[in-house]
Write a protein that holds these residues in place. Structure first.
Motif, short mmCIF file in Angstrom:
data_model
loop_
_atom_site.label_atom_id
_atom_site.label_comp_id
_atom_site.label_asym_id
_atom_site.label_seq_id
_atom_site.Cartn_x
_atom_site.Cartn_y
_atom_site.Cartn_z
N LEU A 36 27.58 37.02 47.19
CA LEU A 36 26.68 38.16 47.03
C LEU A 36 27.23 39.42 47.70
CD1 LEU A 36 23.99 39.34 46.12
CD2 LEU A 36 22.97 38.49 48.25
N SER A 37 27.79 39.29 48.90
CA SER A 37 28.29 40.47 49.61
C SER A 37 29.38 41.18 48.83
CB SER A 37 28.82 40.06 50.99
OG SER A 37 29.89 39.13 50.86
N ARG A 38 30.26 40.38 48.18
CA ARG A 38 31.32 41.00 47.41
C ARG A 38 30.77 41.64 46.13
NH1 ARG A 38 35.28 36.84 46.25
NH2 ARG A 38 35.44 36.74 48.52
N ARG A 39 29.74 41.04 45.53
CA ARG A 39 29.12 41.62 44.35
C ARG A 39 28.54 43.00 44.68
NH1 ARG A 39 28.59 37.82 40.33
NH2 ARG A 39 28.60 35.64 40.98
N VAL A 40 27.92 43.11 45.84
CA VAL A 40 27.35 44.39 46.26
C VAL A 40 28.46 45.44 46.41
CG1 VAL A 40 26.14 45.61 48.10
CG2 VAL A 40 25.35 43.36 47.35
N ARG A 41 29.57 45.03 46.99
CA ARG A 41 30.69 45.97 47.16
C ARG A 41 31.28 46.38 45.81
NH1 ARG A 41 34.96 43.49 50.62
NH2 ARG A 41 33.94 41.48 50.28
N TYR A 42 31.36 45.43 44.89
CA TYR A 42 31.83 45.77 43.54
C TYR A 42 30.88 46.78 42.87
CZ TYR A 42 35.77 42.54 42.97
OH TYR A 42 36.99 41.91 43.07
N ALA A 43 29.58 46.58 43.06
CA ALA A 43 28.60 47.49 42.46
C ALA A 43 28.74 48.90 43.03
CB ALA A 43 27.18 46.96 42.70
N LEU A 44 28.85 49.01 44.35
CA LEU A 44 28.98 50.32 44.98
C LEU A 44 30.28 51.01 44.56
CD1 LEU A 44 27.70 49.47 48.59
CD2 LEU A 44 26.46 50.65 46.75
N THR A 45 31.35 50.23 44.48
CA THR A 45 32.63 50.81 44.06
C THR A 45 32.57 51.26 42.61
OG1 THR A 45 33.80 49.35 45.60
CG2 THR A 45 35.10 50.38 43.86
N GLY A 46 31.94 50.45 41.75
CA GLY A 46 31.81 50.83 40.34
C GLY A 46 31.02 52.11 40.16
N VAL A 47 29.93 52.26 40.88
CA VAL A 47 29.12 53.49 40.80
C VAL A 47 29.93 54.68 41.29
CG1 VAL A 47 27.09 54.66 41.72
CG2 VAL A 47 26.92 52.28 40.99
N LEU A 48 30.62 54.52 42.42
CA LEU A 48 31.41 55.61 42.99
C LEU A 48 32.51 56.06 42.03
CD1 LEU A 48 32.23 57.43 45.37
CD2 LEU A 48 33.63 55.53 46.23
N GLN A 156 32.03 42.82 37.35
CA GLN A 156 32.25 41.83 38.39
C GLN A 156 30.97 41.53 39.18
OE1 GLN A 156 35.21 40.21 39.01
NE2 GLN A 156 36.04 41.24 37.22
N VAL A 157 29.96 42.37 39.01
CA VAL A 157 28.75 42.26 39.83
C VAL A 157 27.87 41.10 39.38
CG1 VAL A 157 26.64 43.48 40.54
CG2 VAL A 157 28.81 44.74 40.31
N PHE A 158 27.87 40.81 38.08
CA PHE A 158 26.88 39.89 37.52
C PHE A 158 27.48 38.51 37.26
CE2 PHE A 158 25.39 44.11 36.63
CZ PHE A 158 24.02 44.04 36.83
N PRO A 159 26.66 37.47 37.33
CA PRO A 159 27.11 36.12 36.97
C PRO A 159 27.35 36.04 35.46
CG PRO A 159 24.75 36.14 37.40
CD PRO A 159 25.26 37.48 37.81
N PRO A 160 27.99 34.98 35.00
CA PRO A 160 28.38 34.89 33.58
C PRO A 160 27.24 35.13 32.59
CG PRO A 160 29.42 33.14 34.82
CD PRO A 160 28.49 33.82 35.76
N ALA A 161 26.06 34.59 32.89
CA ALA A 161 24.95 34.72 31.95
C ALA A 161 24.48 36.15 31.77
CB ALA A 161 23.78 33.85 32.41
N HIS A 162 24.77 37.03 32.74
CA HIS A 162 24.29 38.41 32.69
C HIS A 162 25.44 39.42 32.76
CE1 HIS A 162 20.18 36.92 33.16
NE2 HIS A 162 20.62 36.17 34.17
N ARG A 163 26.65 38.97 32.48
CA ARG A 163 27.80 39.85 32.66
C ARG A 163 27.77 41.06 31.73
NH1 ARG A 163 31.84 36.21 34.24
NH2 ARG A 163 30.90 36.61 36.27
N LEU A 164 27.23 40.89 30.54
CA LEU A 164 27.17 42.01 29.60
C LEU A 164 26.23 43.11 30.10
CD1 LEU A 164 27.18 40.17 26.16
CD2 LEU A 164 29.06 41.36 27.29
#
Length: 560
Positions: A36-48, A156-164
């Motif tokens: 989860l912690s890495r997913r959050v970092r991926y999300a913040l980096t993607g937004v930035l 990279q933020v979402f699990p396979p079922a919700h990656r789209l």
């Protein structure tokens, strides 16, 4: 879960992945199960990264008059700055995708961000208009790469079922910089001048570079994909697209029939694009697969994207232009753009949450219907219309813009996955051109129609103004009374009153012209919604007819 080393050879790395973690397409990163912690970092980096890539262009577009004054050029010359950005941004994916596939994501990421940082820092030391044009052109190239990076990080933020859903959010983030620039850029310009804006953009670029270097994307499969003819095609296709962008962007500004270079540029664009397409048509392994692009599904997708982008110009060129014509400044439009930003956020979230891979045409039809409603509401504007009167209609358009883009992208990806990964470049080029060319074409159509209809309404209103009409005489007396204390000469007051009456006639003609444009957009959007709805239901109707026909034939063949 321990992080898998990214420096392993691809064959060894891919062996550590589960089937659902492997890349879907060459050049795309693997999608391992992150904590989860890495997913959050991926999300913040993607937004930035996504916001940084688009914010500079949005700030320039939102503050052209101010930037023109800072550079010491006319607004007509300054109009080249956003157009040059689009000229280079529109077709760079022709090479960038293959570069990513052949040389890997890490080199692609470092090169894109490093060049973008250099471009933003160059703004701090460049004062000339020619140099600024060159810098904006390079920024357009980098922005094409950064938009891709933003999407890849969000996936990279979402699990396979919700990656789209990550893909939809990533592409939706591209809509955020435009309203954000209108909200925040003007106060920044007033506070620190354009040097402050450039410094802020450079700071975001450095933060993005640090973020992607600190949190790398998983490795991707590398293949040898470049061919010598790819560069020949690009050398013809890129300037052809650039000339077309110049025609669409500048045509209504310098006026289509007044500048000879518009015609020559259009001829040059047709010849260059035609030569590129001839080469691609005769290649065994084309960069742009024309046969695939000519299939019914892709043609309908392209028409849908162009249609939505054109009618969405009701917001970018229509409503904003109308309010500016009414004398409203940037500060007075801040509330409207807060509403647009909120609606864009809601549209992106709704698109991700309501994703249904079996009904991807449905969001496009809904978006067109919302645009039709919003444009119809705006078609009743008057000289007293203010931003607060447009909150609801513009919220509908902003919601529609964010709601349609993700499903439209997924329609193309489905075609790529079913018809072959070699069509990825072709689809991304089609999608990017549809977005960029559609936006420029929409602005050109709205601007041109508004001018034509303003001339028509001005002539109609002027014909009705005669000094033999008591109402006209009374109006002139009222207008001249405003100068009674400062202009003693009755003849001079009469001249001033006639001038003011002429200004009011022109203002009313412009309002009527914008209303005509808004109504036309509403009609086109409504027809588009009906067409997309028909396309959505047509396979089901045909399937039911086929089933009924087979049942009837079976009943006929059955002996009594």
């Amino acid at each position: 879960m321990s992080q898998r080393p990214h420096d392993l050879p691809w064959a060894e790395y891919v062996a550590t992945l589960q089937p659902h973690e492997r890349p879907t397409l060459p050049g795309s990163p693997a999608t391992p199960d992150h904590p989860l912690s890495r997913r959050v970092r991926y999300a913040l980096t993607g937004v930035l990264v996504s916001l940084t890539g688009g914010l500079g262009a949005a700030v320039v577009s939102a503050n052209l008059p101010s930037l023109a004054g800072d550079l010491g050029v006319s607004t007509t010359e300054a109009a080249w700055l956003p157009i040059v950005f689009v000229m280079t941004n529109a077709c760079m994916n022709l090479l960038l995708i293959k570069f990513r596939q052949q040389y890997g994501l890490q080199l692609f990421t470092k090169l894109t961000l490093t060049v973008f940082v250099a471009v933003t820092l160059a703004h701090l030391f460049i004062n000339g208009f020619g140099s600024m044009i060159a810098v904006r052109a390079v920024a357009g190239i980098c922005a094409a790469g950064m938009s891709s990076l933003g999407i890849l990080y969000m996936m990279q933020v979402f699990p396979p079922a919700h990656r789209l859903k990550g893909l939809i959010i990533g592409i939706g983030l591209a809509s955020f910089p435009a309203p954000m620039a209108r909200i925040f850029a003007n106060p920044l310009v007033e506070l620190a001048g354009w040097q402050g804006v450039y410094l802020f953009e450079a700071g975001l670029a450095l933060l993005s570079l640090a973020a992607v270097l600190g949190l790398k994307l998983p490795p991707s499969q590398r293949l040898k994909v470049f061919d010598r003819l790819d560069f020949v095609t690009f050398a013809l296709f890129a300037p052809g697209v650039a000339l077309l962008c110049a025609v669409l962007g500048m045509g209504r500004i310098v006026w289509w029939t007044e500048a000879a270079w518009i015609g020559w540029a259009l001829v040059g664009s047709i010849l260059l694009l035609g030569a590129a397409l001839v080469i691609e048509h005769n290649r065994d392994d084309p960069l742009i697969n024309l046969r695939w692009m000519a299939s019914g599904d892709i043609v309908r997708l392209v028409i849908s994207i162009l249609l939505v982008r054109i009618v969405l110009s009701e917001q970018t060129s229509g409503a904003v232009g109308f309010l500016q014509l009414m004398g409203l400044g940037v500060d007075q439009l801040t509330g409207l753009f807060w509403v647009i930003l909120a609606a864009t956020t809601a549209g992106t979230a709704a698109s991700a949450l309501s994703l249904n891979m079996t009904k991807l045409n449905k969001p496009i039809a809904i978006a067109l219907a919302l645009i039709a409603v919003g444009a119809f509401i705006d078609s009743h504007a008057t000289v007293l219309t203010r931003p607060v009167n447009l909150y609801f209609s513009q919220a509908l358009l902003a919601f529609a813009a964010a709601f349609f883009i993700g499903p439209a992208l997924l329609i193309g990806f489905v075609q790529v996955l079913t018809k072959g990964a070699q069509n990825l470049v072709s689809f991304i080029v089609v999608f990017s051109l549809g977005q960029n060319i559609g936006g420029l074409a929409g602005g050109a159509i709205v601007g041109t129609l508004q001018v034509v209809r303003e001339k028509f309404h001005s002539s109609q209103l002027t014909e009705q103004i005669t000094l033999g009409d008591p109402n006209v005489v009374l109006r002139l007396q009222q207008l001249s009374g405003a100068y009674a204390r400062v202009v003693g000469d009755p003849a001079a007051r009469n001249v001033e009153s006639q001038r003011l009456l002429g200004q009011q006639i022109t203002q009313q003609a412009n309002v009527l012209a914008y209303n005509d444009v808004f109504l036309m957009i509403a009609i086109v959007a409504l027809l588009g919604a009906a067409w997309v709805t028909f396309v959505h239901f047509r396979p089901r109707i045909l399937a039911r007819r086929a089933t009924a026909r087979q049942a009837a034939e079976a009943a006929t063949d059955t002996p009594a």
